[in-house]
Scaffold this motif. Structure first.
Motif, PDB file in Angstrom:
ATOM      1  N   ARG B 294       0.829  -1.204   0.000  1.00 48.14           N
ATOM      2  CA  ARG B 294       0.000   0.000   0.000  1.00 48.14           C
ATOM      3  C   ARG B 294       0.872   1.265   0.000  1.00 48.14           C
ATOM      4  O   ARG B 294       0.673   2.175  -0.781  1.00 48.14           O
ATOM      5  CB  ARG B 294      -0.926  -0.020   1.236  1.00 48.14           C
ATOM      6  N   THR B 295       1.890   1.293   0.921  1.00 48.68           N
ATOM      7  CA  THR B 295       2.795   2.454   0.924  1.00 48.68           C
ATOM      8  C   THR B 295       4.224   1.977   1.113  1.00 48.68           C
ATOM      9  O   THR B 295       4.477   0.898   1.656  1.00 48.68           O
ATOM     10  CB  THR B 295       2.495   3.434   2.078  1.00 48.68           C
ATOM     11  N   LEU B 327      14.150  -6.213  -4.181  1.00 46.68           N
ATOM     12  CA  LEU B 327      12.781  -6.603  -4.494  1.00 46.68           C
ATOM     13  C   LEU B 327      12.171  -5.741  -5.587  1.00 46.68           C
ATOM     14  O   LEU B 327      11.280  -6.171  -6.298  1.00 46.68           O
ATOM     15  CB  LEU B 327      11.907  -6.506  -3.243  1.00 46.68           C
ATOM     16  N   ALA B 328      12.650  -4.488  -5.703  1.00 44.21           N
ATOM     17  CA  ALA B 328      12.136  -3.542  -6.697  1.00 44.21           C
ATOM     18  C   ALA B 328      10.612  -3.484  -6.659  1.00 44.21           C
ATOM     19  O   ALA B 328       9.938  -3.736  -7.653  1.00 44.21           O
ATOM     20  CB  ALA B 328      12.638  -3.896  -8.109  1.00 44.21           C
ATOM     21  N   LEU B 329      10.086  -3.167  -5.488  1.00 40.30           N
ATOM     22  CA  LEU B 329       8.630  -3.175  -5.311  1.00 40.30           C
ATOM     23  C   LEU B 329       7.989  -1.877  -5.763  1.00 40.30           C
ATOM     24  O   LEU B 329       8.616  -0.820  -5.750  1.00 40.30           O
ATOM     25  CB  LEU B 329       8.296  -3.399  -3.831  1.00 40.30           C
ATOM     26  N   ALA B 330       6.751  -1.974  -6.140  1.00 44.02           N
ATOM     27  CA  ALA B 330       5.976  -0.769  -6.452  1.00 44.02           C
ATOM     28  C   ALA B 330       4.626  -0.893  -5.751  1.00 44.02           C
ATOM     29  O   ALA B 330       4.219  -1.978  -5.356  1.00 44.02           O
ATOM     30  CB  ALA B 330       5.778  -0.633  -7.962  1.00 44.02           C
ATOM     31  N   ILE B 331       3.957   0.237  -5.610  1.00 36.93           N
ATOM     32  CA  ILE B 331       2.643   0.243  -4.968  1.00 36.93           C
ATOM     33  C   ILE B 331       1.715  -0.731  -5.686  1.00 36.93           C
ATOM     34  O   ILE B 331       1.728  -0.827  -6.903  1.00 36.93           O
ATOM     35  CB  ILE B 331       2.038   1.660  -5.023  1.00 36.93           C
ATOM     36  N   ASP B 332       0.908  -1.456  -4.911  1.00 38.24           N
ATOM     37  CA  ASP B 332      -0.080  -2.412  -5.404  1.00 38.24           C
ATOM     38  C   ASP B 332       0.518  -3.730  -5.907  1.00 38.24           C
ATOM     39  O   ASP B 332      -0.212  -4.606  -6.364  1.00 38.24           O
ATOM     40  CB  ASP B 332      -0.971  -1.810  -6.511  1.00 38.24           C
ATOM     41  N   ASP B 333       1.852  -3.883  -5.832  1.00 34.64           N
ATOM     42  CA  ASP B 333       2.450  -5.174  -6.199  1.00 34.64           C
ATOM     43  C   ASP B 333       1.976  -6.246  -5.224  1.00 34.64           C
ATOM     44  O   ASP B 333       1.928  -6.007  -4.015  1.00 34.64           O
ATOM     45  CB  ASP B 333       3.989  -5.106  -6.105  1.00 34.64           C
ATOM     46  N   PRO B 334       1.665  -7.432  -5.702  1.00 38.27           N
ATOM     47  CA  PRO B 334       1.339  -8.524  -4.779  1.00 38.27           C
ATOM     48  C   PRO B 334       2.642  -9.075  -4.181  1.00 38.27           C
ATOM     49  O   PRO B 334       3.655  -9.161  -4.876  1.00 38.27           O
ATOM     50  CB  PRO B 334       0.670  -9.557  -5.666  1.00 38.27           C
ATOM     51  N   VAL B 335       2.613  -9.397  -2.890  1.00 39.92           N
ATOM     52  CA  VAL B 335       3.804  -9.953  -2.235  1.00 39.92           C
ATOM     53  C   VAL B 335       3.392 -11.122  -1.344  1.00 39.92           C
ATOM     54  O   VAL B 335       2.211 -11.326  -1.078  1.00 39.92           O
ATOM     55  CB  VAL B 335       4.521  -8.903  -1.352  1.00 39.92           C
TER      56      VAL B 335
END
Lengths: 306, 351, 298
Positions: B294-295, B327-335
């Motif tokens: 989410r954030t 991880l190179a995460l972005a908002i709304d990515d499933p984890v």
């Protein structure tokens, strides 16, 4: 109304139990309470009780008969008239003074505040004297008030039958002088504490100056104003020294209630003197009750707002 | 000098400030009473000092082996430092510190020179050497605090008690002063108890932390113990951030290194600190609880993520900045979330 | 007084309210007060000295200042106790007692005067038993130390003599000390007393070394206010004093006596002396309050 805030604290403080280190031993506590109550008993309770006892000494019938005297009734009327002029005059002044002192910055402000308190430092007798000096026959304006020196003005005043000293205007002026600071000194600290934020908010919302005062300022100060008014009124109705100097003691004409008390007392008409006194004492007690109620109410409103 | 309080109860009218509290403070230790406001910590300190009397019939206060329950505060040998210092405004710093000596009975009172000597030593000790002639109003908050401390020490107390010693100071001075207090304590080695509501403060400088809540002691232990092994849900939540995971969840670490659902099926809530969670990119066939990002807050030494599981269960996670970059995460990515360590409490079990 | 606005304000009514305030203040207070000073300046120095320093006037100063001082002193002592009791203890009827403290502010002075006279006269509730005791005590003092002329100083009676002046002045000054001390006592942090106790001070040491110094500025302010009020008091005193020239005649009464004899200059000259004394006291009170505010801002 600075004292009312601390009264609130006292009430809240009383609820919290004192710690062991700040408590006095019971014998100290009760002796001090005893000393305080005996002192106040001798100086406050006894005089108050004496007024009513002396007034009723010869029975209730004679007590009420005292109020049928025409001169006494005239004194009551004059007292109310004087208060009815002096109190509103000082309310208008008090509000104006508090408004300019608390809402604006200007040089000489603290001097102005000191000057407003000045009449409290002046002996009542001197308060009367200075009006005699200004308006009396030997005073500055006296010659103008006396027909002859300036025929046109004097004649006119004579025709209008205007006299200041030894007449009602002098009594009113002296009363205004001695009650001068009451309203202003209640309002100034109160309005200082409240600041100017709400007035600015009202102005930015498009209210006119008068609307701002009436709808924002006045509701905030109404209890302080009422407080000042009852104190001012009590003093206005009870003033003796200043009024005594300017009145001339003309029966039925220039005697207020306190002056009537003096005359009756000096004539050894003690029942009547104390009967009139009992009215003034009741006025004093009503004043004290109202004052306590306002302090209590103010404390309550502070407690719920905080 | 150790302090032992047994079965202390204190009520104010209908309000119970302390309900049968037992406390032992070992000699020479620096102990923090930690808890939210209204937990009774200040009352406990005041009862130890003798400023407050425990309810009649309740327990005893002992200093070492001596019972001081009925000894008045001035004769207990406590040094008490008040939250707002309570310095005497009409006295100089010197006279404030000398006060406790000046009120001694004539035959116990040291000579003027001895008093002056002692005050100057104390001024030096609290690093206010040249300020003896000043009045309290002419000092900064931190300086006043140290004057209060010196004043309390002047009477050679057996124990030192401090009520929210840094509460009235701004953040920077507060940090400096608490480190100074720790050093100071190591120098003078006096049994010291201080009250605080700031967990960071307690964990940083105390030898032992006493966590209080609702008139009771929840846990006593070293900072490490109370942080890593909280005895109650309250301590868990009061010390640091914690996620209350609504079970069932997947992705719990097993002893053998594999992952699976939480083993105890009757538990309803698992307590997990943000740094005890692990984040993986979503892949089918890997065990873990599915959530979405989410954030992401990466401004700081660690990255803080807020994940949402299902529709409304928010979970805070802390990972290193390096891991975030991998991880190179972005908002709304499933984890996938995995739980490294967790704790459950009996009161949260379904009955 | 300059009325330059230091910053423009969007709030209206500055000119109107300040103008009205200054005009009203000037007309009602300042011009009449000025009249007293101008009237006096018309007098020659010799006339002025005769007016303000004749034996009868000097005797009235001694009485007015002496009795006012004594009354303010007694009020300081008992006022401290009353304020302490009202702030620190709770007892039945405390609120009524608290309200009653303001009675001397609210009760007209003439009423207070005749009521006090009725009580302290030799046929009154208190005077009835106190006057014989007083007379005997003063007579004994006089016999013991004949050179001190105690009966001139203390008076042989209570009402219609010097003690009556003192009683009336104590009555009217009573609220000042109580009302200036009360808020200070209420704001006194209990921690100060606790700190003192924890450092080993006993209760008496705490009161004399910690509490009393904290109260002292307010106590002196209250004393000065009670003293100033008593100096100018007229109504309550004239009934109970007996008003014997050179003995129990207060200065404000002398002003009235001169006025009734149409000695305007004489009356005004004495008034100016009293005004200057009051203004000095007012100045002192203001300085004290300023000093204690600065001293107590922590």
């Amino acid at each position: 109304m600075a004292t009312t805030v601390t009264h609130l604290k006292a009430q809240l403080g009383a609820a919290a139990p004192a710690s062991r280190a700040t408590q006095d031993a019971p014998w100290v506590r009760w002796s001090l309470i005893g000393v305080a109550l005996v002192f106040l008993g001798f100086f406050l309770v006894l005089p108050l009780a004496a007024v009513f006892t002396e007034a009723l000494r010869k029975g209730i019938a004679l007590y009420f008969q005292s109020f049928t005297d025409a001169d006494t009734l005239a004194a009551v009327r004059l007292t109310f008239l004087t208060a009815a002029i002096a109190v509103p005059a000082n309310v208008v002044f008090g509000v104006a003074a508090a408004w300019c002192i608390t809402k604006f910055n200007f040089k000489g402000k603290s001097l102005l505040i000191t000057l407003i308190d000045l009449p409290f430092a002046v002996s009542p007798v001197i308060s009367g004297l200075i009006y005699v000096l200004v308006f009396g026959l030997q005073g500055w304006l006296g010659p103008y008030l006396d027909a002859g020196t300036h025929p046109w003005l004097g004649d006119w005043l004579n025709q209008q039958d205007i006299k200041v000293i030894f007449a009602v205007p002098g009594i009113v002026l002296a009363t205004i002088f001695v009650t001068f600071p009451f309203v202003a000194r209640e309002l100034i600290p109160l309005m200082q504490a409240q600041g100017t934020d709400e007035e600015y908010a009202a102005i930015t919302l498009g209210a006119s100056g008068w609307q701002t005062f009436r709808r924002v300022t006045l509701p905030n100060i109404k209890w302080g104003l009422f407080y000042g008014v009852i104190l001012c009124n009590a003093r206005a109705m009870g003033e003796f020294g200043a009024v005594s100097v300017v009145s001339g003691h003309i029966r039925g004409e220039t005697n207020t209630m306190p002056l009537q008390v003096e005359i009756l007392y000096n004539e050894y008409n003690f029942v009547a003197a104390f009967a009139v006194s009992s009215l003034l004492a009741m006025l004093a007690m009503v004043t004290l009750v109202l004052k306590s109620l306002i302090e209590w109410r103010y404390a309550q409103s502070r407690a719920t707002h905080d | 000098m150790s302090i032992t309080a047994t079965q202390i109860t204190k009520t104010f009218g209908t309000y119970t400030a302390l309900a049968g509290v037992d406390l032992h403070v070992p000699s020479g230790k620096l102990v923090a009473l930690l808890g939210p406001s209204g937990s009774g910590k200040t009352t406990l300190l005041r009862v130890i000092a003798g400023l407050e009397t425990a309810d009649s019939g309740s327990g005893r206060i002992q200093f070492h082996a001596e019972d001081v329950t009925d000894v008045p505060t001035g004769k207990r040998g406590v040094g008490f430092v008040f939250q707002h210092y309570a310095l005497f405004r009409h006295m100089t710093v010197f006279d404030n510190i000398a006060f406790g000596l000046n009120v001694l009975k004539r035959k116990e009172r040291p000579s003027k020179d001895q008093i002056a000597d002692r005050v100057h030593k104390l001024l030096k000790l609290v690093q206010l050497d040249n300020l003896g002639k000043r009045y309290p109003t002419q000092l900064s908050g931190g300086q006043r605090q140290r004057v209060a401390l010196a004043r309390a020490l002047a009477v050679d107390p057996k124990v030192l008690l401090l009520d929210e010693p840094f509460g009235a100071l701004d953040a920077k001075v507060r940090k400096e002063l608490r480190r100074w207090l720790r050093q100071f304590h190591d120098e003078i080695n006096l049994t010291t108890v201080f009250v605080t509501h700031d967990q960071e403060e307690a964990l940083e400088i105390a030898d032992e932390v006493v966590v209080m809540n609702q008139a009771k002691i929840e846990q006593v232990g070293t900072p490490q113990e109370v942080y890593d092994h909280p005895a109650t849900p309250f301590v868990y939540q009061f010390l640091g951030n914690v996620n209350k995971l609504q079970l069932p969840w997947r992705g719990f670490s097993n002893a053998d290194g594999s992952h699976g659902p939480f083993t105890d099926s009757s538990a309803k809530v698992a307590y997990v600190r943000p740094h005890e969670l692990e984040v993986l990119r979503y892949r089918v066939g890997v065990d873990g609880e599915v959530a979405s990002i989410r954030t992401i807050h990466a401004a700081g030494s660690v990255a803080r993520l807020t994940c949402v599981r299902g529709s409304s269960e928010f979970v805070d996670v802390e990972i290193s900045r390096q891991r975030l970059d991998e991880l190179a995460l972005a908002i709304d990515d499933p984890v996938l979330l995995r739980v490294r360590r967790s704790r459950t409490f009996a009161e949260d079990y379904a009955i | 007084m300059s009325s330059v606005r230091s910053s423009r304000s969007v709030l209206p009514g500055f000119g109107l309210s300040l103008g009205f305030t200054l005009a009203y203040l000037g007309l009602i207070v300042l011009v009449p007060l000025l009249a007293a000073f101008i009237r006096t300046s018309e007098m020659s120095w010799a006339d002025f000295v005769t007016a303000v320093a004749s034996p009868r006037v000097l005797a009235s100063y001694k009485l007015s200042f002496g009795a006012s001082f004594l009354a303010a002193l007694v009020n300081s002592f008992f006022g401290l106790i009353v304020a302490w009791v009202l702030v620190r203890y709770s007892f039945f009827g405390k609120r009524v007692v608290d309200a009653l403290v303001d009675l001397p502010f609210a009760l007209p002075t003439a009423v207070a005067g005749i009521a006090l006279t009725a009580i302290y006269a030799n046929n009154g509730w208190v005077g009835g038993w106190m006057e014989p005791v007083w007379t005997a005590a003063v007579a004994k003092l006089d016999a013991w130390m004949p050179w001190a002329s105690w009966k001139d100083w203390l008076g042989l009676k209570i009402a219609f003599d010097r003690p009556g002046v003192f009683i009336a002045l104590t009555f009217i000054g009573l609220p000042f000390v109580v009302r200036t001390l009360q808020p200070v006592l209420e704001e006194l942090e209990p921690e100060l007393e606790e700190a003192s106790a924890s450092l080993g001070a006993n209760r008496w040491q705490t009161i004399t070394r910690v509490i009393f110094p904290e109260l002292l500025p307010a106590l002196i302010t209250g004393f000065a206010m009670a003293f100033a009020r008593a100096l100018g008091e007229y109504g309550s005193v004239v009934f109970i004093a007996g008003n014997m020239p050179m003995h129990s005649e207060i200065t404000p009464l002398l002003i009235i006596t001169k006025l009734e004899q149409y000695d305007y200059h004489g009356a005004t000259a004495i008034a100016v002396v009293m005004l200057v004394s009051s203004f000095c006291l007012l100045l002192l009170i203001n300085l004290l309050q300023k000093w204690s505010r600065r001293h107590h801002r922590v």
